[in-house]
Design a protein around this motif. Structure first.
Motif, PDB file in Angstrom:
ATOM      1  N   LYS A  47       0.836  -1.206   0.000  1.00 43.45           N
ATOM      2  CA  LYS A  47       0.000   0.000   0.000  1.00 43.45           C
ATOM      3  C   LYS A  47       0.867   1.250   0.000  1.00 43.45           C
ATOM      4  CE  LYS A  47      -3.716  -1.924   2.842  1.00 43.45           C
ATOM      5  NZ  LYS A  47      -4.438  -1.729   4.104  1.00 43.45           N
ATOM      6  N   ASN A  48       0.337   2.319  -0.591  1.00 38.95           N
ATOM      7  CA  ASN A  48       1.048   3.607  -0.610  1.00 38.95           C
ATOM      8  C   ASN A  48       1.356   4.097   0.794  1.00 38.95           C
ATOM      9  OD1 ASN A  48       0.935   3.542  -3.378  1.00 38.95           O
ATOM     10  ND2 ASN A  48      -0.741   4.988  -3.553  1.00 38.95           N
ATOM     11  N   ILE A 105      14.542  -0.089  -4.311  1.00 36.14           N
ATOM     12  CA  ILE A 105      14.495  -0.617  -5.678  1.00 36.14           C
ATOM     13  C   ILE A 105      13.080  -1.092  -5.998  1.00 36.14           C
ATOM     14  CG2 ILE A 105      15.165  -3.057  -5.413  1.00 36.14           C
ATOM     15  CD1 ILE A 105      16.712  -0.710  -7.956  1.00 36.14           C
ATOM     16  N   TYR A 106      12.390  -1.669  -5.003  1.00 38.25           N
ATOM     17  CA  TYR A 106      10.990  -2.057  -5.199  1.00 38.25           C
ATOM     18  C   TYR A 106      10.147  -0.830  -5.546  1.00 38.25           C
ATOM     19  CZ  TYR A 106       6.145  -3.135  -4.131  1.00 38.25           C
ATOM     20  OH  TYR A 106       4.776  -3.240  -4.213  1.00 38.25           O
ATOM     21  N   VAL A 107      10.299   0.235  -4.769  1.00 37.41           N
ATOM     22  CA  VAL A 107       9.508   1.450  -5.012  1.00 37.41           C
ATOM     23  C   VAL A 107       9.855   2.037  -6.383  1.00 37.41           C
ATOM     24  CG1 VAL A 107       8.994   3.799  -4.215  1.00 37.41           C
ATOM     25  CG2 VAL A 107       9.229   1.927  -2.553  1.00 37.41           C
ATOM     26  N   PHE A 108      11.139   2.082  -6.710  1.00 38.33           N
ATOM     27  CA  PHE A 108      11.554   2.616  -8.008  1.00 38.33           C
ATOM     28  C   PHE A 108      10.939   1.808  -9.148  1.00 38.33           C
ATOM     29  CE2 PHE A 108      14.462   2.562 -11.649  1.00 38.33           C
ATOM     30  CZ  PHE A 108      14.476   3.917 -11.973  1.00 38.33           C
ATOM     31  N   LEU A 109      11.015   0.492  -9.069  1.00 42.41           N
ATOM     32  CA  LEU A 109      10.458  -0.362 -10.126  1.00 42.41           C
ATOM     33  C   LEU A 109       8.942  -0.230 -10.195  1.00 42.41           C
ATOM     34  CD1 LEU A 109      12.712  -3.515  -9.702  1.00 42.41           C
ATOM     35  CD2 LEU A 109      12.829  -1.764 -11.513  1.00 42.41           C
ATOM     36  N   ARG A 110       8.318  -0.115  -9.055  1.00 44.84           N
ATOM     37  CA  ARG A 110       6.857   0.085  -9.038  1.00 44.84           C
ATOM     38  C   ARG A 110       6.486   1.403  -9.706  1.00 44.84           C
ATOM     39  NH1 ARG A 110       2.800  -0.103  -3.835  1.00 44.84           N
ATOM     40  NH2 ARG A 110       1.327   1.410  -4.659  1.00 44.84           N
ATOM     41  N   THR A 148       1.948   2.312   3.392  1.00 45.97           N
ATOM     42  CA  THR A 148       3.049   1.494   3.904  1.00 45.97           C
ATOM     43  C   THR A 148       4.368   1.968   3.314  1.00 45.97           C
ATOM     44  OG1 THR A 148       1.548  -0.386   4.142  1.00 45.97           O
ATOM     45  CG2 THR A 148       3.908  -0.871   4.143  1.00 45.97           C
ATOM     46  N   ILE A 149       4.367   2.326   2.044  1.00 48.81           N
ATOM     47  CA  ILE A 149       5.581   2.847   1.414  1.00 48.81           C
ATOM     48  C   ILE A 149       5.990   4.158   2.086  1.00 48.81           C
ATOM     49  CG2 ILE A 149       6.538   3.820  -0.719  1.00 48.81           C
ATOM     50  CD1 ILE A 149       4.956   1.648  -2.230  1.00 48.81           C
ATOM     51  N   THR A 150       5.025   5.026   2.342  1.00 46.40           N
ATOM     52  CA  THR A 150       5.316   6.280   3.044  1.00 46.40           C
ATOM     53  C   THR A 150       5.986   5.984   4.382  1.00 46.40           C
ATOM     54  OG1 THR A 150       3.569   7.531   1.964  1.00 46.40           O
ATOM     55  CG2 THR A 150       4.259   8.319   4.131  1.00 46.40           C
ATOM     56  N   LYS A 151       5.442   5.039   5.121  1.00 49.56           N
ATOM     57  CA  LYS A 151       6.038   4.653   6.412  1.00 49.56           C
ATOM     58  C   LYS A 151       7.441   4.088   6.216  1.00 49.56           C
ATOM     59  CE  LYS A 151       1.599   3.809   8.594  1.00 49.56           C
ATOM     60  NZ  LYS A 151       0.623   2.784   8.983  1.00 49.56           N
ATOM     61  N   GLY A 152       7.653   3.370   5.114  1.00 45.70           N
ATOM     62  CA  GLY A 152       8.976   2.833   4.825  1.00 45.70           C
ATOM     63  C   GLY A 152      10.022   3.917   4.671  1.00 45.70           C
ATOM     64  N   PHE A 153       9.655   5.007   3.991  1.00 45.12           N
ATOM     65  CA  PHE A 153      10.585   6.129   3.850  1.00 45.12           C
ATOM     66  C   PHE A 153      10.898   6.755   5.206  1.00 45.12           C
ATOM     67  CE2 PHE A 153       9.494   5.836  -0.599  1.00 45.12           C
ATOM     68  CZ  PHE A 153      10.650   6.268  -1.244  1.00 45.12           C
ATOM     69  N   ILE A 154       9.894   6.879   6.042  1.00 42.82           N
ATOM     70  CA  ILE A 154      10.107   7.451   7.377  1.00 42.82           C
ATOM     71  C   ILE A 154      10.983   6.537   8.221  1.00 42.82           C
ATOM     72  CG2 ILE A 154       8.939   8.121   9.527  1.00 42.82           C
ATOM     73  CD1 ILE A 154       6.585   9.074   7.655  1.00 42.82           C
ATOM     74  N   ILE A 155      10.711   5.237   8.169  1.00 38.80           N
ATOM     75  CA  ILE A 155      11.524   4.285   8.932  1.00 38.80           C
ATOM     76  C   ILE A 155      12.964   4.301   8.433  1.00 38.80           C
ATOM     77  CG2 ILE A 155      11.875   1.825   9.431  1.00 38.80           C
ATOM     78  CD1 ILE A 155       8.743   1.616   9.393  1.00 38.80           C
ATOM     79  N   ALA A 156      13.148   4.359   7.120  1.00 36.48           N
ATOM     80  CA  ALA A 156      14.504   4.435   6.566  1.00 36.48           C
ATOM     81  C   ALA A 156      15.236   5.658   7.121  1.00 36.48           C
ATOM     82  CB  ALA A 156      14.464   4.485   5.040  1.00 36.48           C
TER      83      ALA A 156
END
Length: 136
Positions: A4-5, A123-128, A7-15
């Protein structure tokens, strides 16, 4: 697998927060052991740049879909740090770091794992994003 978008947003914050943890491991850049064991990459300047990269990740968390190529750069950056860490682990004795300082030992034990995990994420986000541009 689709993430989900939100979840991706949270991924950037966690990173970003993971990169900011360098402040803890380095004791606000006062821990001399981290730079001692890899002065080229993990100098206090290098540690500061890790923090800056983390801020960059967080800055695009809600708008990552607008900066596909920057996300690609994030993936390349994580690939480089992951490779550097792998090389360091293969050519150094982590026990030597732990003997001098627990926090530095913990840092060297985990920083590359973190970089490899977020390389896969970016890389997952970039490919998506690349697929979405091609489909749309």
């Amino acid at each position: 697998m689709t993430i989900k978008n939100t979840t991706i947003t949270k991924g950037f914050i966690i990173a970003g927060l993971m990169n900011a943890s360098v402040l803890i491991f380095s004791r606000l850049f006062t821990n001399p052991t981290i730079p001692e064991f890899d002065p080229n990459v993990m100098s206090n300047f290098g540690l500061l740049m890790i923090l800056i990269w983390g801020l960059a990740y967080m800055s695009v968390a809600k708008n990552y879909h607008k900066v596909k190529w920057l996300v690609g750069i994030f993936a390349v950056e994580k690939l480089i740090y992951g490779c550097v860490w792998t090389n360091w682990i293969l050519n150094n004795n982590i026990s030597d770091v732990y003997e001098k300082d627990l926090m530095a030992g913990m840092f060297y034990s985990v920083y590359g794992i973190n970089d490899w995990v977020f390389f896969v994420f970016f890389i997952y986000v970039f490919l998506r994003l690349s697929k979405l541009k091609n489909d749309g």
